[in-house]
Design a protein around this motif. Structure first.
Motif, mmCIF file in Angstrom:
data_model
loop_
_atom_site.group_PDB
_atom_site.id
_atom_site.type_symbol
_atom_site.label_atom_id
_atom_site.label_comp_id
_atom_site.label_asym_id
_atom_site.label_seq_id
_atom_site.Cartn_x
_atom_site.Cartn_y
_atom_site.Cartn_z
ATOM 1 N N ASN A 102 0.712 -1.366 -0.099
ATOM 2 C CA ASN A 102 0.057 0.032 -0.155
ATOM 3 C C ASN A 102 0.919 1.245 -0.007
ATOM 4 O OD1 ASN A 102 1.097 -0.047 2.690
ATOM 5 N ND2 ASN A 102 -0.849 -0.301 3.563
ATOM 6 N N GLY A 103 2.253 1.062 -0.040
ATOM 7 C CA GLY A 103 3.084 2.399 -0.262
ATOM 8 C C GLY A 103 3.265 3.069 1.330
ATOM 9 N N SER A 104 2.520 2.394 2.326
ATOM 10 C CA SER A 104 2.912 3.199 3.451
ATOM 11 C C SER A 104 3.331 2.389 4.628
ATOM 12 C CB SER A 104 1.353 3.881 3.998
ATOM 13 O OG SER A 104 0.412 2.809 4.206
ATOM 14 N N GLU A 105 2.794 1.089 4.644
ATOM 15 C CA GLU A 105 3.392 0.086 5.836
ATOM 16 C C GLU A 105 4.702 -0.236 5.631
ATOM 17 O OE1 GLU A 105 1.438 -3.760 6.317
ATOM 18 O OE2 GLU A 105 2.714 -4.501 7.796
ATOM 19 N N GLY B 54 11.641 -0.063 4.310
ATOM 20 C CA GLY B 54 10.946 0.615 3.260
ATOM 21 C C GLY B 54 9.383 0.145 2.892
ATOM 22 N N VAL B 55 8.898 0.744 1.962
ATOM 23 C CA VAL B 55 7.590 0.151 1.560
ATOM 24 C C VAL B 55 7.350 -0.386 0.298
ATOM 25 C CG1 VAL B 55 6.575 2.093 2.930
ATOM 26 C CG2 VAL B 55 7.109 2.372 0.649
ATOM 27 N N MET B 56 6.393 -1.462 0.232
ATOM 28 C CA MET B 56 5.884 -1.811 -1.131
ATOM 29 C C MET B 56 4.746 -1.181 -1.722
ATOM 30 S SD MET B 56 6.236 -4.270 -3.328
ATOM 31 C CE MET B 56 7.159 -5.690 -2.569
ATOM 32 N N HIS B 57 4.976 -0.384 -2.804
ATOM 33 C CA HIS B 57 3.913 0.377 -3.631
ATOM 34 C C HIS B 57 2.954 -0.513 -4.145
ATOM 35 C CE1 HIS B 57 5.379 4.448 -2.818
ATOM 36 N NE2 HIS B 57 6.684 3.890 -3.062
#
Lengths: 536, 536
Positions: A377-380, A417-420
């Motif tokens: 979600n680009g944030s977790e 980091g995050v996964m988009h």
């Protein structure tokens, strides 16, 4: 492995290049130019001399020097004997070099005269000899106790052994590379012939090496074996142009004269390139591959103005250099403005063709130890983990450290980091750099990118400083492009981009930022500086 | 293999392409277009249906059909279960298909309706079902006893298994490909995941596949799994355009509409392309890779006139398709005239990047069984041998045949040729085609090339015919480009090129030459024809 398989090894690349393109230019180092036949001959000669000097399969041979034809040759000559190359960072102190020689059980050190000279009083443990390679102008320092390169080579006079471009076991160690060790002692990262072969093929694919490529060595060969391009450029029978020091004038001279098509480097190298007085629009295609830190919008636009193509890759010493690539999507160039493109280009991306997936996982695995991916979600936020043939065999002499790094079966990078949603990974921080302020995590990279989106910002670093109330607060160090700009103006810009609690308390303007020998910003130094001044 | 290695498999290529480029076009087959996300979904769906139909790891699944999205999908879905794909030549007789199904112990046959129909009365041994894939227009024949594809897929309804894009052992068999068996029964050549992965990477490099490549399937996928390009095109996340029949009009329509960048085929495919009424100069770059027979100067010049780039590769079913490539030297284009270039382009060349060396060895090994290379003088003839990851695991159920093929540790091709001083190999003949006349060996290929150097010659084949005095004498079959030319004129031309004892006794003009389904000229048929007419 089936009996009919042949072990994978990058040695095959040089063997093939010398067979298929014997007369083609292979290596340029100052005034010297070698064809592929000569490169192979020099390699065989160095291997025979190493053998005559007592090097055996399983031994380690250290090399301490800037980029040179000899260091490149050692990438083939040492493994040709089944030995492992330890390419040592040339900026390390004698004590650090001593530690690495001891830890790797190196039996010889080859290197540049002025560097070997500095080691004269140092205990190098099992190192039997220090062998001095000639300087780029052919001169020799003949410092006390070192063996001149010609004497070293003469040991194999009369020996006409031709070593096969093969290895007995593809899992044999080809190189040991030491981590920069910002915390604690450097670790010895073991690379295998199999991993080096596959990673080199990955570089060939993603960088687009072909027989007419001309590669400028702006990246140190001692840095993850030049991200495996020591082997990848040879795989394509392409041209290596050695560069001993990254200076704008020299780079531009060679870029133009040799019509260089590829080079790699940390963003600081790109800055040196773009800000040199000689900088001008290129008349031939050039691909520049960068890593170490996400390129800022300013750097991206400056590189584009030169007419070069920029590729952003990501990896660590433990992953043979690049493991991931910010693979451009066709739609980016057509559908997005340059600011949007720059923000996508700053991502670390996806696993390379020869790598496995790049995952971002939660701190807590499931009860059976299985790693759990964060939501795309680009944030977790989670930790970047990697595995497979593009990841080291392990840390030399450190089974516990290796097991810990590979907990859950994946190598833990220490990067957060995050996964988009599109499957691309973006690093927000090194685990050790993240700022915890009032119980909230602040990504220093997010703050840096907010600062870097201002056109006057050329270099940027954000660190946490101790704060009696919040625990930590962000502070920024800025290098401008020469434009006059006030702290207040910049802070106002940042406030328009990110949440107010992430906005730095202070900005300090500098003319340059402290970097490691591989171009990474030394945040620990900045933290110390900041700590000195604001003290709790 | 180290515990930390991940087994090499081309399954990773589809997994990666679907992750990195989910929305990009992956497959076009008639009116259907699949994105990479859809290609991966269809593959998972086929794998689940195969599983629901009883397919287990280690099983063989046959596929009998022209190029289609389903045959391409089977290249991933079958190995996803750990099973082996047997892609059967669609031109074989029911008896031949029956033999292959029995020999490979195939448990299912998928295929085109009209081909499965022909098998209705045939004993297929352990084959439990025949599953009919839809025709390109979506229609179905529903021939007696076959299972419609939709019914097959429906078996996995409700199953949401997502198979990992992995294999447990990189030496597991991914495919079994049958030799054309011009002498004796076809042999089942076993490919491993490791070999398929590495050969596919070799194709990516030498053909130059990238994400913006668009590949036209003029090569049958059942021929060495389309020379591993079934996997290689996917590695680059490039576009597969299926072609069910090689017809000039259709090829040109797709070439223009889709701006095809790559295609492969035997010289007969190139002839079909160049001689189609629609042929015209291309407005975009196209690389055509050819194998099966050296391209003639006429074909080379016609392909050049179209504006395409021609690459000549060499291999056998036993070598995953191409093992060697006639890698162009930079000097060829600058220093040589087109006739000289054509003669160099007709060579088989050197081992590919992911192959080992291509050797030419003497018939008699040394006393200890070591193979001895011929002199690299361009005249001493020997047998081409190959080894390594680009060579099969062996013949299924034939350890003696495998051991014999690998005597001396290298695979014996049955092709005879010479090693030129520049390290490039040239085939002079198949061992079985060589003509022995008055005790002298005559290379049919050498005679063919002498004939082909005449501009009026479009197709050519030379065979030996029985001769009471000399044992055998060469005879030529010629297809002209339409120009009127007499036998005497052509013979005079040949006499100026080669020794007189090699000049054919007779030339027969034909409108076409008999070829195999893979475009190779069937010399055995020509020998029979010649024998019928000249009889001893």
């Amino acid at each position: 492995m089936s009996d009919l398989n042949v072990p994978l090894t990058p040695l095959r690349f040089l063997g093939r290049a010398a067979e298929v393109h014997p007369g083609k230019r292979a290596v340029i180092d100052g005034d010297r130019t070698w064809t592929y036949a000569q490169f192979a001959d020099h390699t065989q000669q160095m291997a025979r001399a190493l053998r005559a000097s007592g090097v055996r399969a399983g031994d380690a041979v250290a090399f301490l020097g800037a980029n040179s034809a000899e260091l490149l040759t050692a990438h083939y000559a040492v493994p040709l004997l089944g030995a492992a190359l330890v390419a040592v960072n040339s900026r390390l102190s004698p004590e650090e070099v001593s530690y690495i020689c001891k830890h790797s059980s190196a039996v010889l050190v080859l290197g540049d005269g002025h560097l070997l000279e500095q080691l004269s009083g140092t205990d190098l443990a099992g190192v039997r000899e220090r062998i001095e390679i000639p300087a780029q102008d052919g001169s020799s320092r003949q410092a006390g106790g070192t063996v001149p390169f010609t004497d070293f080579l003469a040991r194999a006079a009369g020996d006409d052994t031709q070593y096969q471009w093969e290895v007995d076991d593809e899992d044999r160690v080809i190189a040991i590379n030491y981590t920069s060790g910002t915390t604690g002692r450097p670790k010895g990262v073991m690379y295998s012939h199999r991993g080096a072969y596959l990673n080199a093929l990955g570089e060939v694919y993603h960088q687009g090496f072909a027989a007419d490529s001309r590669y400028l060595w702006t990246l140190p060969m001692f840095h993850c074996n030049g991200w495996c391009t020591t082997w990848a450029v040879t795989a394509a029978s392409a041209l290596h142009v050695c560069l001993r020091a990254v200076r704008g004038e020299t780079m531009w001279k060679i870029l133009d004269e040799e019509e260089i098509t590829h080079m790699c480097g940390a963003p600081t190298v790109l800055t040196t390139l773009a800000s040199a007085p000689q900088a001008h629009r290129l008349e031939h295609p050039l691909t520049i591959v960068t890593a170490g830190a996400p390129p800022t919008p300013t750097v991206i636009s400056r590189i584009r103005e030169l007419g070069a193509h920029l590729l952003h890759v990501y990896g660590l010493t433990e992953t043979y250099g690049p493991y991931a690539v910010c693979e451009p999507q066709p739609s980016w160039a057509t559908d997005l403005d340059s600011e949007q493109q720059a923000s996508l280009l700053a991502r670390q991306g996806v696993g390379m063709l020869t790598s496995e997936r790049l995952r971002v996982v939660r701190g807590e695995p499931s009860p059976d130890g299985t790693l759990i991916d964060v939501s795309p979600n680009g944030s977790e936020m989670g930790e970047l983990v990697m595995r497979g043939n593009s990841v080291m065999k392990g840390y030399l002499g450190d089974p516990d450290g290796t097991a810990d790094a590979f907990r859950g079966g994946w190598f833990h990078s220490g990067d957060l980091g995050v996964m988009h949603p599109d499957g691309y990974v973006q690093i927000l921080d090194r685990a050790k750099d993240v700022i915890i302020s009032g119980g909230e995590n602040i990504s220093t990279i997010e703050v840096e990118q907010a600062l870097a989106s201002h056109p006057a910002v050329f270099g940027v670093a954000v660190v946490g400083t101790p704060d009696p109330k919040w625990g930590e607060r962000p502070m920024a160090f800025i290098v401008t492009d020469g434009t006059e700009i006030s702290e207040a103006e910049l802070l106002a810009h940042v406030r328009s981009k990110i949440a107010s609690y992430k906005v730095p308390d202070r900005i300090e303007f500098r003319t340059q930022l402290p970097t490691t020998s591989t171009g990474k910003i030394r945040k620990s130094v900045l933290r110390d500086n900041a700590g000195d001044r604001v003290g709790p």
